[in-house]
Design a protein around this motif. Structure first.
Motif, PDB file in Angstrom:
ATOM      1  N   THR A  34      33.291 -56.875  22.937  1.00 40.66           N
ATOM      2  CA  THR A  34      32.284 -57.843  23.364  1.00 40.66           C
ATOM      3  C   THR A  34      30.974 -57.143  23.697  1.00 40.66           C
ATOM      4  N   GLN A  35      31.051 -56.006  24.396  1.00 42.71           N
ATOM      5  CA  GLN A  35      29.851 -55.252  24.740  1.00 42.71           C
ATOM      6  C   GLN A  35      29.098 -54.786  23.495  1.00 42.71           C
ATOM      7  N   MET A  36      29.828 -54.499  22.431  1.00 44.25           N
ATOM      8  CA  MET A  36      29.206 -54.019  21.199  1.00 44.25           C
ATOM      9  C   MET A  36      28.612 -55.145  20.357  1.00 44.25           C
ATOM     10  N   GLY A  37      28.804 -56.371  20.816  1.00 42.99           N
ATOM     11  CA  GLY A  37      28.167 -57.492  20.137  1.00 42.99           C
ATOM     12  C   GLY A  37      29.054 -58.273  19.194  1.00 42.99           C
ATOM     13  N   ILE A  38      30.365 -58.013  19.204  1.00 37.85           N
ATOM     14  CA  ILE A  38      31.271 -58.774  18.357  1.00 37.85           C
ATOM     15  C   ILE A  38      31.515 -60.140  18.999  1.00 37.85           C
ATOM     16  N   ASN A  39      31.374 -61.188  18.219  1.00 35.66           N
ATOM     17  CA  ASN A  39      31.570 -62.546  18.709  1.00 35.66           C
ATOM     18  C   ASN A  39      32.988 -62.705  19.240  1.00 35.66           C
ATOM     19  N   SER A  40      33.111 -63.204  20.465  1.00 33.04           N
ATOM     20  CA  SER A  40      34.430 -63.331  21.089  1.00 33.04           C
ATOM     21  C   SER A  40      35.346 -64.277  20.317  1.00 33.04           C
ATOM     22  N   GLU A  41      34.771 -65.169  19.515  1.00 33.62           N
ATOM     23  CA  GLU A  41      35.591 -66.073  18.717  1.00 33.62           C
ATOM     24  C   GLU A  41      36.438 -65.319  17.703  1.00 33.62           C
ATOM     25  N   ARG A  42      36.005 -64.132  17.337  1.00 33.25           N
ATOM     26  CA  ARG A  42      36.730 -63.346  16.337  1.00 33.25           C
ATOM     27  C   ARG A  42      37.810 -62.462  16.948  1.00 33.25           C
ATOM     28  N   LEU A  43      37.841 -62.350  18.270  1.00 34.43           N
ATOM     29  CA  LEU A  43      38.743 -61.421  18.930  1.00 34.43           C
ATOM     30  C   LEU A  43      40.127 -62.038  19.106  1.00 34.43           C
ATOM     31  N   VAL A  44      41.145 -61.263  18.771  1.00 32.40           N
ATOM     32  CA  VAL A  44      42.533 -61.688  18.955  1.00 32.40           C
ATOM     33  C   VAL A  44      43.249 -60.616  19.765  1.00 32.40           C
ATOM     34  N   LYS A  45      43.743 -60.993  20.924  1.00 34.79           N
ATOM     35  CA  LYS A  45      44.529 -60.047  21.716  1.00 34.79           C
ATOM     36  C   LYS A  45      45.951 -60.036  21.174  1.00 34.79           C
ATOM     37  N   THR A  46      46.447 -58.851  20.847  1.00 36.40           N
ATOM     38  CA  THR A  46      47.760 -58.737  20.234  1.00 36.40           C
ATOM     39  C   THR A  46      48.826 -58.202  21.169  1.00 36.40           C
ATOM     40  N   ALA A  47      48.423 -57.627  22.321  1.00 31.62           N
ATOM     41  CA  ALA A  47      49.348 -56.816  23.117  1.00 31.62           C
ATOM     42  C   ALA A  47      50.004 -55.809  22.173  1.00 31.62           C
ATOM     43  N   ASN A  48      51.291 -55.636  22.251  1.00 29.53           N
ATOM     44  CA  ASN A  48      51.946 -54.635  21.394  1.00 29.53           C
ATOM     45  C   ASN A  48      52.527 -55.227  20.104  1.00 29.53           C
ATOM     46  N   TRP A  49      52.240 -56.518  19.834  1.00 31.36           N
ATOM     47  CA  TRP A  49      52.828 -57.222  18.700  1.00 31.36           C
ATOM     48  C   TRP A  49      51.998 -57.074  17.436  1.00 31.36           C
ATOM     49  N   LEU A  50      51.557 -55.892  17.104  1.00 30.03           N
ATOM     50  CA  LEU A  50      50.677 -55.719  15.953  1.00 30.03           C
ATOM     51  C   LEU A  50      51.357 -56.092  14.638  1.00 30.03           C
ATOM     52  N   GLY A  51      52.573 -55.625  14.416  1.00 29.38           N
ATOM     53  CA  GLY A  51      53.250 -55.869  13.147  1.00 29.38           C
ATOM     54  C   GLY A  51      53.353 -57.333  12.791  1.00 29.38           C
ATOM     55  N   PRO A  52      54.008 -58.161  13.620  1.00 29.73           N
ATOM     56  CA  PRO A  52      54.152 -59.565  13.284  1.00 29.73           C
ATOM     57  C   PRO A  52      52.829 -60.303  13.164  1.00 29.73           C
ATOM     58  N   LEU A  53      51.830 -59.919  13.955  1.00 29.70           N
ATOM     59  CA  LEU A  53      50.553 -60.621  13.896  1.00 29.70           C
ATOM     60  C   LEU A  53      49.745 -60.217  12.662  1.00 29.70           C
ATOM     61  N   LEU A  54      49.897 -58.995  12.198  1.00 31.89           N
ATOM     62  CA  LEU A  54      49.270 -58.601  10.936  1.00 31.89           C
ATOM     63  C   LEU A  54      49.849 -59.419   9.784  1.00 31.89           C
ATOM     64  N   VAL A  55      51.162 -59.588   9.780  1.00 34.44           N
ATOM     65  CA  VAL A  55      51.795 -60.390   8.738  1.00 34.44           C
ATOM     66  C   VAL A  55      51.363 -61.849   8.842  1.00 34.44           C
ATOM     67  N   GLU A  56      51.273 -62.350  10.072  1.00 30.81           N
ATOM     68  CA  GLU A  56      50.813 -63.733  10.267  1.00 30.81           C
ATOM     69  C   GLU A  56      49.401 -63.928   9.738  1.00 30.81           C
ATOM     70  N   ALA A  57      48.533 -62.944   9.971  1.00 30.23           N
ATOM     71  CA  ALA A  57      47.162 -63.028   9.452  1.00 30.23           C
ATOM     72  C   ALA A  57      47.168 -63.113   7.937  1.00 30.23           C
ATOM     73  N   ALA A  58      48.030 -62.337   7.312  1.00 28.26           N
ATOM     74  CA  ALA A  58      48.122 -62.385   5.853  1.00 28.26           C
ATOM     75  C   ALA A  58      48.614 -63.749   5.381  1.00 28.26           C
ATOM     76  N   MET A  59      49.610 -64.286   6.051  1.00 27.55           N
ATOM     77  CA  MET A  59      50.155 -65.584   5.669  1.00 27.55           C
ATOM     78  C   MET A  59      49.131 -66.700   5.876  1.00 27.55           C
TER      79      MET A  59
END
Length: 368
Positions: free
Chosen positions: A209-234
């Motif tokens: 956010t400080q670097m200027g990335i729109n907060s609408e684009r931010l997704v908090k994943t916690a440690n669930w990177l694998g399943p959420l990467l696949v979900e993004a692809a789907m």
């Protein structure tokens, strides 16, 4: 327990703000309060927060509340949060200070009270001030120093206490496996965007956010990177920027896509392997392999670069970042038969960018 049965709570800044509101009320009315209303701002919601005690002290007032993070494995559960409110005659209308137990940012010495906490306290208290009134608000966490020893705060350059960190007033039960479904729902709601930014934790969200990335684009994943990467692809998201602390993201370069240390670690092994592949001398490799943390290993490489005039940090971390992109794309394709663009940006404990992969640099320029 079903996800619908999990109870959300509130983040530390909300309780700090609530205590400050109660103390200010005592200054105005000389009356205690058993609860106060707090505007969370993010989300736009008014919530009632219990107040444990309020009293006048010297020229000011002190109020106490207790943290309630909901059904989350949070070490701050039930810890007392104090707010001391005192009148002042000059300066800004609401001056916010860190007292005992609030951490200090090692690089600057400033209190670790970040943007959302500042905004929350400023906006809630400013509207309650009398005409021309100015106050100082000091937030105190009596157990902050002790609790900080059980966190990774020091790895992010925060010492002597806890941070008032977060981008939202709601504390979701992120430690519960059932929360993965909530993460999926959040991602699905943003899948119409061409590029999403995956952040494992609050440090990444705040820095992005400080670097200027729109907060609408931010997704908090916690440690669930694998399943959420696949979900993004789907969901046919076109691109993902992995934006995170190097000690977490480097695990992906070793093929580890659930990053909680209880399941898998391997950071020193991964870093040492990439350093060996880059041709670093054996004594350097031995030091990397025996480093206590990823941050200690990075510090050692930087010192070695400074002494020898080498470029090992860029060489090793550049290779790690490129491998993160490649292995992530392979992981997504393996589990979804879909392809999307993946870039990575890694930062250190001081929230300074260490490296951007080639794709990560392109995506970051687009997003900022």
């Amino acid at each position: 327990m079903k996800r619908s049965q999990l109870r959300s709570g509130y983040t530390l800044p909300v309780f700090a703000c609530a205590a400050a509101i109660a103390a200010l009320h005592w200054l105005h009315k000389k009356q205690g309060m058993t609860s106060v209303n707090v505007n969370l701002i993010h989300p736009a919601e008014i919530v009632k927060i219990p107040i444990e005690q309020v009293a006048g002290v010297a020229q000011g007032a002190l109020a106490i509340t207790r943290s309630d993070p909901g059904d989350n494995l949070d070490l701050t559960r039930n810890t007392p949060i104090w707010a001391l409110v005192e009148p002042r005659t000059e300066g800004q209308a609401v001056a916010i200070r860190g007292g005992e137990g609030i951490g200090k940012i090692n690089a600057t010495g400033e209190a670790a009270i970040y943007r959302y906490a500042q905004q929350l306290i400023q906006e809630n208290l400013t509207q309650l001030l009398q005409p021309g009134e100015k106050i100082a608000v000091t937030i105190i966490l009596p157990e902050g120093r002790q609790l900080a020893e059980r966190t990774s705060n020091a790895a992010f350059g925060v010492v002597e206490g806890l941070s008032l960190l977060g981008t939202s007033g709601i504390a979701q039960p992120l430690s519960a496996p059932e929360q993965l479904e909530a993460f999926r729902e959040e991602l699905q709601a943003k899948s119409h965007l061409d590029c999403l930014v995956f952040c494992i934790g609050e440090n990444g969200l705040d820095l992005a956010t400080q670097m200027g990335i729109n907060s609408e684009r931010l997704v908090k994943t916690a440690n669930w990177l694998g399943p959420l990467l696949v979900e993004a692809a789907m969901q046919q998201v076109a691109a993902i920027l992995l934006f995170g602390y190097h000690g977490k993201l480097m695990k992906l370069a070793g093929g580890i896509f659930h990053t909680h240390h209880h399941l898998a670690d391997g950071r020193r092994e991964i870093l040492t392997a990439y350093a060996a592949n880059a041709g670093l001398p054996t004594p350097v490799l031995q030091t990397l392999f025996t480093s206590s943390t990823a941050e200690a290993a990075l510090k050692y490489l930087r010192k070695a670069d400074a002494q020898a005039g080498s470029n090992w940090v860029n060489t090793v971390y550049g290779a790690i970042a490129q491998s993160i992109d490649q292995r992530t794309q392979e992981y997504i394709y393996k589990h979804s038969t879909r392809q999307l663009q993946v870039g990575s940006v890694l930062f250190d404990r001081d929230r300074q960018i260490i490296v951007k992969s080639e794709i990560g640099s392109t995506l970051l320029a687009h997003l900022c």
